[in-house]
Motif scaffolding. Structure first.
Motif: not given
Length: 412
Positions: A315-322
């Protein structure tokens, strides 16, 4: 479909979570799992390295697919034991998992397949190491040939440090240093068809600005707006398909998840390493954006029918994991520390928490049980928005001695 996921970490929680959301999944089981996985799966106290015990459990459950998460069970042949019972396994055989289990073997395969990679020397004694360091020069790159949970590599300008690291390993691979940013590119394969996924970047060192020792990974994000637009196509053509074809030619077809760690150098793309399973923590943000159902892709890879499954779509967009790690990590891990704030984090818009090194304490409360305790994943319309969401989640999660990087996906 009844699915059994093998493993205890964040990667397995992310996989179980995605599989549980699949409309074709009726039951998810995990062995041995963790408290986060228990929210979406039934746990079973089985040693993930005991192939016969895992196979017996899969048989007893009537599992339609076994998904082996970590590298150690794959290298130990757990998948082979399950396959021997006629149950499909997502994950390579022990023979094929040598691509991760032995860096020297991976170099041999890359050479045969014409895959671009760093010049390297395989060394078994101190004299060979010293000669290789002198030949290939500083910065020195020394890798333990075997599995080392993401902490078997030293990159340093200190020759004594490089020699000391090599002295602690039975066999090492000394490589030329590769300049440029590193990128993780995963691919699903059934041994013939190869479906690359979306590129991810992870952060290996413990401290901000890539300071301190290597870890298993302190965070990751996807997509990579700065990466070349043809990167996936190039790596598919020059790295992934040739490697899968070479493994098939050797009579040890690779089916499962082929992970290529890449350096985008001034001389072009070079392979840093191969892994034989989903990466951790890259899997957490990657699966947060996967639009395609996960189950058909894993089952297709496990049964040799991947070409019949539509390629993965994101899907469009972004993801960030910390990642939040325990006190003392990576040298040690503080266990039994109470964890607070998970429900508050998950109540935030665009935030979810993936558990890794967690357990239930004597009173039933969630406590730390490993080095990398959990990952807070944020999603948004852009990397900046996803990053902001992830750090909003990090701000409300707490346990004594918790440590995390503050610069994951900064400035992207």
């Amino acid at each position: 479909m009844r699915i059994l996921v093998i493993g205890t970490g964040g990667r397995e929680h992310a996989l179980a979570r995605a599989l549980a959301a699949d409309p074709d999944t009726t039951e998810v089981h995990a062995a041995p799992g963790n408290p986060g996985i228990a929210r979406v799966a039934t746990l079973h106290d089985v040693d993930p390295l005991d192939g016969e015990a895992v196979a017996a459990l899969a048989d007893d459950l009537g599992a339609d697919l076994v998904v082996v998460g970590p590298e150690a069970p794959l290298v130990a042949g757990v998948g082979d034991a399950v396959t021997a019972r006629g149950i499909p396994v997502f994950g390579p055989s022990a023979a094929a998992a040598r691509l991760e289990g032995s860096k020297a073997f991976a170099k041999e395969v890359m050479t045969a397949a014409g895959v671009p990679t760093a010049a390297a020397r395989v060394c078994t004694d101190a004299a060979q190491v010293a000669a290789a360091l002198d030949e290939l020069g500083s910065p020195y790159v020394v890798k333990d040939d075997g599995l080392a949970a993401g902490k078997g590599v030293v990159v340093t300008t200190d020759r004594d440090e490089a020699l000391a690291h090599a002295a602690g390993c039975e066999r090492v691979v000394v490589e030329e240093f590769l300049d440029g940013p590193e990128v993780s590119l995963f691919a699903l394969t059934d041994g013939r068809t190869v479906y690359p996924l979306q590129p991810v970047q992870d952060f290996k060192r413990i401290g901000d600005g890539d300071a301190g020792p290597n870890t298993g990974g302190m965070g990751a994000y996807t997509p990579l707006p700065w990466a070349p637009s043809d990167l996936v196509e190039q790596v598919q053509r020059e790295v992934l398909q040739p490697t899968v074809d070479e493994m098939a030619r050797r009579g040890t077809p690779f089916a499962g998840l082929l992970y290529a760690g890449l350096a985008l150098t001034s001389r072009g793309v070079r392979v840093v390493e191969f892994n034989a399973r989903f990466g951790d923590p890259e899997t957490q943000p990657l699966l947060a954006l996967l639009e395609s159902p996960l189950l058909p892709l894993l089952l297709g890879a496990a049964t040799g029918t991947l070409a019949d499954v539509p390629p993965p779509a994101f899907r469009a967009g972004a993801a960030v994991g910390v990642v939040l790690a325990s006190k003392g990590y990576p040298a040690s891990a503080s266990v039994g520390d109470p964890i607070a704030g998970l429900d508050e984090a998950e109540a935030l818009d665009g935030v979810h928490v993936v558990q890794a090194g967690t357990a239930l304490g004597p009173d039933g409360d969630l406590v730390t049980a490993g080095g990398r305790v959990l990952a807070v994943v944020g999603t948004g319309a852009s990397v900046a928005e996803a990053r902001e969401a992830a750090y909003r989640g990090v701000a409300v999660v707490d346990f004594p001695g918790a440590q995390h990087r503050t610069d994951i996906a900064a400035g992207v």
